[in-house]
Design a protein around this motif. Sequence first.
Motif, short mmCIF file in Angstrom:
data_model
loop_
_atom_site.label_atom_id
_atom_site.label_comp_id
_atom_site.label_asym_id
_atom_site.label_seq_id
_atom_site.Cartn_x
_atom_site.Cartn_y
_atom_site.Cartn_z
N SER A 46 0.87 -1.20 0.04
CA SER A 46 -0.05 -0.13 0.00
C SER A 46 0.90 1.31 -0.31
O SER A 46 1.57 1.49 1.06
N SER A 47 0.85 1.98 -1.02
CA SER A 47 1.39 3.40 -1.07
C SER A 47 0.92 4.31 -0.01
O SER A 47 1.53 4.68 0.73
N GLY A 48 -0.39 4.20 -0.04
CA GLY A 48 -1.03 5.35 0.76
C GLY A 48 -0.62 4.93 2.38
O GLY A 48 -0.38 5.90 3.04
N ARG A 49 -0.54 3.92 2.96
CA ARG A 49 -0.44 3.50 4.08
C ARG A 49 1.20 3.78 4.29
O ARG A 49 1.75 4.18 5.37
N THR A 50 1.90 3.34 3.51
CA THR A 50 3.58 3.31 3.53
C THR A 50 3.70 4.96 3.84
O THR A 50 4.70 5.31 4.56
N ILE A 51 3.19 5.55 2.91
CA ILE A 51 3.61 7.15 3.11
C ILE A 51 3.09 7.82 4.24
O ILE A 51 3.72 8.77 4.87
N ASP A 52 1.98 7.46 4.49
CA ASP A 52 1.22 7.93 5.68
C ASP A 52 2.25 7.67 6.80
O ASP A 52 2.40 8.78 7.58
N TYR A 53 2.61 6.49 7.12
CA TYR A 53 3.32 6.19 8.24
C TYR A 53 4.66 6.59 8.31
O TYR A 53 5.34 6.95 9.39
N GLU A 55 5.54 9.47 6.82
CA GLU A 55 5.50 10.93 6.84
C GLU A 55 6.52 11.54 5.76
O GLU A 55 7.08 12.65 5.76
N SER A 70 -1.90 -2.92 7.22
CA SER A 70 -0.85 -2.11 8.26
C SER A 70 0.05 -3.33 8.51
O SER A 70 0.59 -2.72 9.78
#
Length: 192
Positions: A46-53, A55, A70
């Motif tokens: 997951s791009s979204g979760r990886t980037i989110d965590y 930062e 996650s």
Amino acid sequence: MNTIQPRSGTAFILRKGEKLKITDIKGEQVSDFICFNLNDTKEYLSSGRTIDYAETIFLTKGNPFYSNRSNIMFNITEDTVGRHDFLLTPCSADTFRIIYGDENPHRGCFGNLCEALKPFGIEPDSIPICFNVFMNVAVNGETGKISVLPPKSAAGDYIIIEAAMDLIVGMTACSAEMSNNYAFKPIGYSIM
């Protein structure tokens, strides 16, 4: 070392604890990388979760890469380049038709991944945004405009990832002109 020929792709199993070395053999060549949980392919990178965590959009050594659930799928343990992309979708026949105006477009990384992952039961609609190894995407902090620039990787540059779970891996030698400084080259990989 195994070789992915220009504008093609492959898929294989990478077991938990194994390391995968991805090498830019000739320089300035992107490799689209995607992975799925071997035991449940509905769990994917997951791009979204990886980037989110993390930062940050600039992911490198020390950043864990997360699944849509996650869970950590892999970690980068070595990285001689330090600039990759996790924003842009795999290039496709539609990419070449819409962006480049091609009338008879190449199937792109998306088509290559579809073919390579089919034996593992992974359907085209299940292929998400890939981690685009060696891809150099700049983002204007004011306007948000993105620019695809030549990769910063030179011949022999590499990253090494370590699997945190059993994975099905899909990889390409990217087919998009702009991403590879307008030359198509092979990608090397080896499991350690």
